[in-house]
Design a protein around this motif. Structure first.
Motif, PDB file in Angstrom:
ATOM      1  N   PRO A   2       0.825  -1.225   0.000  1.00  0.00           N
ATOM      2  CA  PRO A   2       0.000   0.000   0.000  1.00  0.00           C
ATOM      3  C   PRO A   2       0.847   1.258   0.000  1.00  0.00           C
ATOM      4  O   PRO A   2       0.440   2.284  -0.546  1.00  0.00           O
ATOM      5  CB  PRO A   2      -0.806  -0.122   1.295  1.00  0.00           C
ATOM      6  N   GLN A   3       2.030   1.167   0.603  1.00  0.00           N
ATOM      7  CA  GLN A   3       2.872   2.368   0.709  1.00  0.00           C
ATOM      8  C   GLN A   3       3.189   2.948  -0.682  1.00  0.00           C
ATOM      9  O   GLN A   3       3.385   4.147  -0.805  1.00  0.00           O
ATOM     10  CB  GLN A   3       4.200   2.022   1.407  1.00  0.00           C
ATOM     11  N   GLN A   6      -0.852   3.293  -2.973  1.00  0.00           N
ATOM     12  CA  GLN A   6      -1.858   4.320  -2.698  1.00  0.00           C
ATOM     13  C   GLN A   6      -1.258   5.706  -2.832  1.00  0.00           C
ATOM     14  O   GLN A   6      -1.254   6.491  -1.874  1.00  0.00           O
ATOM     15  CB  GLN A   6      -2.425   4.131  -1.292  1.00  0.00           C
ATOM     16  N   PHE A  10      -0.848  10.298  -0.800  1.00  0.00           N
ATOM     17  CA  PHE A  10       0.351  11.036  -0.392  1.00  0.00           C
ATOM     18  C   PHE A  10       0.040  12.462   0.044  1.00  0.00           C
ATOM     19  O   PHE A  10       0.534  12.896   1.106  1.00  0.00           O
ATOM     20  CB  PHE A  10       1.403  11.031  -1.516  1.00  0.00           C
ATOM     21  N   GLN A  13      -1.508  12.367   3.492  1.00  0.00           N
ATOM     22  CA  GLN A  13      -0.533  11.983   4.519  1.00  0.00           C
ATOM     23  C   GLN A  13       0.394  13.139   4.855  1.00  0.00           C
ATOM     24  O   GLN A  13       0.634  13.453   6.035  1.00  0.00           O
ATOM     25  CB  GLN A  13       0.311  10.799   4.038  1.00  0.00           C
ATOM     26  N   ILE A  14       0.923  13.770   3.779  1.00  0.00           N
ATOM     27  CA  ILE A  14       1.913  14.825   4.009  1.00  0.00           C
ATOM     28  C   ILE A  14       1.245  16.057   4.607  1.00  0.00           C
ATOM     29  O   ILE A  14       1.769  16.675   5.545  1.00  0.00           O
ATOM     30  CB  ILE A  14       2.658  15.150   2.691  1.00  0.00           C
ATOM     31  N   LEU A  17       0.519  15.302   8.187  1.00  0.00           N
ATOM     32  CA  LEU A  17       1.794  15.231   8.901  1.00  0.00           C
ATOM     33  C   LEU A  17       2.272  16.636   9.248  1.00  0.00           C
ATOM     34  O   LEU A  17       2.638  16.923  10.390  1.00  0.00           O
ATOM     35  CB  LEU A  17       2.846  14.513   8.037  1.00  0.00           C
ATOM     36  N   ILE A  20      -0.168  18.288  11.890  1.00  0.00           N
ATOM     37  CA  ILE A  20      -0.076  17.725  13.243  1.00  0.00           C
ATOM     38  C   ILE A  20       1.312  17.966  13.829  1.00  0.00           C
ATOM     39  O   ILE A  20       1.459  18.313  15.004  1.00  0.00           O
ATOM     40  CB  ILE A  20      -0.452  16.228  13.211  1.00  0.00           C
TER      41      ILE A  20
ATOM     42  N   LEU B   9       0.425  -7.419   4.421  1.00  0.00           N
ATOM     43  CA  LEU B   9       0.614  -6.005   4.094  1.00  0.00           C
ATOM     44  C   LEU B   9      -0.683  -5.218   4.215  1.00  0.00           C
ATOM     45  O   LEU B   9      -0.689  -3.998   4.087  1.00  0.00           O
ATOM     46  CB  LEU B   9       1.178  -5.871   2.683  1.00  0.00           C
ATOM     47  N   PHE B  12      -1.100  -2.121   6.390  1.00  0.00           N
ATOM     48  CA  PHE B  12      -0.545  -0.815   6.017  1.00  0.00           C
ATOM     49  C   PHE B  12      -1.493  -0.021   5.128  1.00  0.00           C
ATOM     50  O   PHE B  12      -1.161   1.085   4.729  1.00  0.00           O
ATOM     51  CB  PHE B  12       0.795  -1.016   5.296  1.00  0.00           C
ATOM     52  N   ARG B  13      -2.667  -0.611   4.818  1.00  0.00           N
ATOM     53  CA  ARG B  13      -3.585   0.075   3.907  1.00  0.00           C
ATOM     54  C   ARG B  13      -4.142   1.324   4.585  1.00  0.00           C
ATOM     55  O   ARG B  13      -4.518   1.316   5.748  1.00  0.00           O
ATOM     56  CB  ARG B  13      -4.720  -0.874   3.498  1.00  0.00           C
ATOM     57  N   ILE B  14      -4.154   2.395   3.787  1.00  0.00           N
ATOM     58  CA  ILE B  14      -4.703   3.657   4.292  1.00  0.00           C
ATOM     59  C   ILE B  14      -6.187   3.700   3.958  1.00  0.00           C
ATOM     60  O   ILE B  14      -6.582   3.452   2.817  1.00  0.00           O
ATOM     61  CB  ILE B  14      -3.954   4.842   3.669  1.00  0.00           C
ATOM     62  N   MET B  36      -1.554   9.680  13.656  1.00  0.00           N
ATOM     63  CA  MET B  36      -0.632  10.814  13.858  1.00  0.00           C
ATOM     64  C   MET B  36      -1.139  11.666  15.014  1.00  0.00           C
ATOM     65  O   MET B  36      -0.364  12.083  15.896  1.00  0.00           O
ATOM     66  CB  MET B  36      -0.567  11.688  12.603  1.00  0.00           C
ATOM     67  N   SER B 115       5.316   3.718   9.046  1.00  0.00           N
ATOM     68  CA  SER B 115       5.650   2.644   8.109  1.00  0.00           C
ATOM     69  C   SER B 115       5.333   3.081   6.684  1.00  0.00           C
ATOM     70  O   SER B 115       5.357   2.261   5.769  1.00  0.00           O
ATOM     71  CB  SER B 115       4.866   1.378   8.452  1.00  0.00           C
ATOM     72  N   HIS B 116       5.041   4.365   6.500  1.00  0.00           N
ATOM     73  CA  HIS B 116       4.733   4.852   5.158  1.00  0.00           C
ATOM     74  C   HIS B 116       5.837   5.756   4.653  1.00  0.00           C
ATOM     75  O   HIS B 116       6.219   6.715   5.317  1.00  0.00           O
ATOM     76  CB  HIS B 116       3.384   5.573   5.147  1.00  0.00           C
ATOM     77  N   ILE B 117       6.330   5.407   3.470  1.00  0.00           N
ATOM     78  CA  ILE B 117       7.465   6.137   2.900  1.00  0.00           C
ATOM     79  C   ILE B 117       7.114   7.600   2.662  1.00  0.00           C
ATOM     80  O   ILE B 117       7.985   8.466   2.800  1.00  0.00           O
ATOM     81  CB  ILE B 117       7.955   5.441   1.595  1.00  0.00           C
ATOM     82  N   ALA B 118       5.838   7.879   2.380  1.00  0.00           N
ATOM     83  CA  ALA B 118       5.451   9.279   2.131  1.00  0.00           C
ATOM     84  C   ALA B 118       5.728  10.119   3.376  1.00  0.00           C
ATOM     85  O   ALA B 118       6.275  11.225   3.297  1.00  0.00           O
ATOM     86  CB  ALA B 118       3.971   9.359   1.758  1.00  0.00           C
ATOM     87  N   VAL B 119       5.382   9.556   4.549  1.00  0.00           N
ATOM     88  CA  VAL B 119       5.576  10.280   5.807  1.00  0.00           C
ATOM     89  C   VAL B 119       7.058  10.378   6.155  1.00  0.00           C
ATOM     90  O   VAL B 119       7.578  11.464   6.431  1.00  0.00           O
ATOM     91  CB  VAL B 119       4.794   9.573   6.941  1.00  0.00           C
ATOM     92  N   PHE B 180      11.141   3.686   7.542  1.00  0.00           N
ATOM     93  CA  PHE B 180      10.014   3.047   6.850  1.00  0.00           C
ATOM     94  C   PHE B 180      10.210   1.540   6.751  1.00  0.00           C
ATOM     95  O   PHE B 180       9.327   0.749   7.081  1.00  0.00           O
ATOM     96  CB  PHE B 180       9.879   3.714   5.466  1.00  0.00           C
ATOM     97  N   LEU B 184       8.034  -1.377   8.411  1.00  0.00           N
ATOM     98  CA  LEU B 184       7.368  -2.280   7.473  1.00  0.00           C
ATOM     99  C   LEU B 184       7.760  -3.727   7.754  1.00  0.00           C
ATOM    100  O   LEU B 184       6.907  -4.613   7.908  1.00  0.00           O
ATOM    101  CB  LEU B 184       7.774  -1.897   6.045  1.00  0.00           C
TER     102      LEU B 184
END
Lengths: 161, 244
Positions: A2-3, A6, A10, A13-14, A17, A20, B9, B12-14, B36, B115-119, B180, B184
């Protein structure tokens, strides 16, 4: 995964982030960190104060102990001095009394000796007189010669040596 | 595998909770957003709630708050020196946010936003850009001398300078991927072994024991990765301030 699938999430999430994290950063910066720093600083100051106070109290206690020891030493010296003075006074008094007593005894002894000498002299005089009378009476009785009293006394003294 | 509703996995789904489209971009509130917020609330509960009484003799929560403060303050002092004091609030917030995010992720049925690469990449990118800007503000164009290893012959420069530049540019990648990937891998492993427990029946006691031990390890990793992220940030700031 999903990382990586999805990707449409992004921005969400950002965005959240950033929101917060920013809120958290402001709360930490404005409230939490100054407060914790204040607490730690206050505690350090309190500990330092307590240590300083303890040191002051210890110094004071040592001062008191020194003063006490000084007073004790003074008292002991004073006591020794008084004792010595008393001893000296007593010794002087005893010596004076001894001297007085000695003088009195000596005076008594001298008086006694004088009295004895007087008595003796009187006794001797008495004896001499008695010897003269005895000699006068004996000569009158034995040989019928009436001897003068003075002569008899002289003769008796010469005979006695 | 990701399509499997019970795959390792899937955790990890959003999931979108509140749909907030802004100018064609989805700024939805999701399970990631919620966790968060939970992590941030946890940090605030400890750091603000725990220090509410300002006790001279700290209670449990206040001890944690003081310990965290002194731990990060010591780390900043040791790696950056006194100049680092300015960056302490940022590093502290980073550490606590990641730590509580990692730890909240250990709660069953929760979600691990770290665990999310975006974050993680967003955080690493901010650190990287911030540190680079700091370096240029501090040293101007002289900052480029950072890419020249000291005490090396000029002949070696054409070889070493590209290596230095590549290693510098890979910092945000390594910083973000480390966190991440650790989260993960740990959570996936937990899920995989947990899946063996019902499948093996009575013998499932073995994977259960393993999962229990692994949970302890994951909690250590939650601390360790937050620490690594924070200390690397400190080291990067130190590099930007002092170059070599």
């Amino acid at each position: 995964m999903p990382q990586l699938e999805q990707i449409s999430t992004f921005p969400s999430q950002i965005f959240w982030l950033v929101v917060i994290f920013a809120v958290l950063l402001v709360v930490m910066l404005r409230i939490a960190l100054p407060r914790v720093q204040g607490i730690l600083q206050e505690r350090q100051e309190r500990i330092d104060d307590d240590l300083a106070q303890a040191a002051a109290l210890r110094d004071e206690a040592e001062g008191v102990l020194r003063a006490y020891e000084q007073a004790q030493a003074d008292a002991r010296a004073e006591a020794r001095r008084l004792m010595r003075e008393q001893q000296e006074a007593a010794a002087a008094e005893a010596a004076a009394r001894n001297a007085a007593l000695g003088e009195r005894l000596a005076a008594d002894a001298a008086a006694a000796e004088a009295r004895i000498a007087e008595a003796r002299r009187e006794a001797i005089a008495g004896i001499e007189a008695a010897a003269g009378e005895v000699a006068q009476a004996m000569t009158a009785r034995l040989i019928g010669v009436d001897v003068d009293a003075d002569e008899a006394a002289n003769a008796a003294r010469q005979a006695g040596g | 595998m990701a399509g499997d509703a019970h795959g390792p996995l899937e955790q990890f789904r959003i999931r979108e909770l509140v749909d907030i489209p802004v100018a064609g971009v989805d700024l939805d509130i999701t399970n990631s957003t919620v966790w968060m917020a939970v992590a941030a609330a946890g940090v605030i509960a400890v750091m603000v709630g725990g220090t509410r009484r300002r006790a001279l003799v700290p209670g449990r929560l206040q001890s944690i708050a003081e310990l965290s403060y002194e731990f990060i303050a010591g780390m900043v002092r040791d790696t950056v020196g006194d100049e680092g004091r300015k960056y302490f609030p940022l590093i502290f917030t980073l550490f606590m946010f990641i730590l509580f995010g990692n730890l909240a992720g250990m709660i069953p049925y929760s979600f691990t936003f770290t665990s999310h690469i975006a974050v993680t990449f967003a955080m690493a990118a901010v650190v990287f850009v911030g540190v680079t800007v700091l370096g240029f503000i501090r040293h101007g164009l002289h900052f480029f001398s950072f890419f020249v290893p000291p005490g090396v012959s000029i002949l070696m420069w054409p070889l070493l300078i590209p290596i230095e530049i590549i290693s510098y540019l890979s910092r945000p990648i390594s910083l973000s991927v480390r966190l991440f990937a650790n989260m993960l891998a740990g959570h996936t492993l937990l899920k995989v072994f947990a899946g063996f427990v019902p499948a093996l029946g009575v013998a499932g006691i073995l994977p259960l024991a393993f999962v229990s031990a692994l949970t302890g390890l994951e909690i250590v990793i939650a601390f360790l990765q937050a620490y690594v992220f924070a200390i690397l940030t400190c080291l990067y700031i130190n590099d930007a301030l002092h170059l070599h």
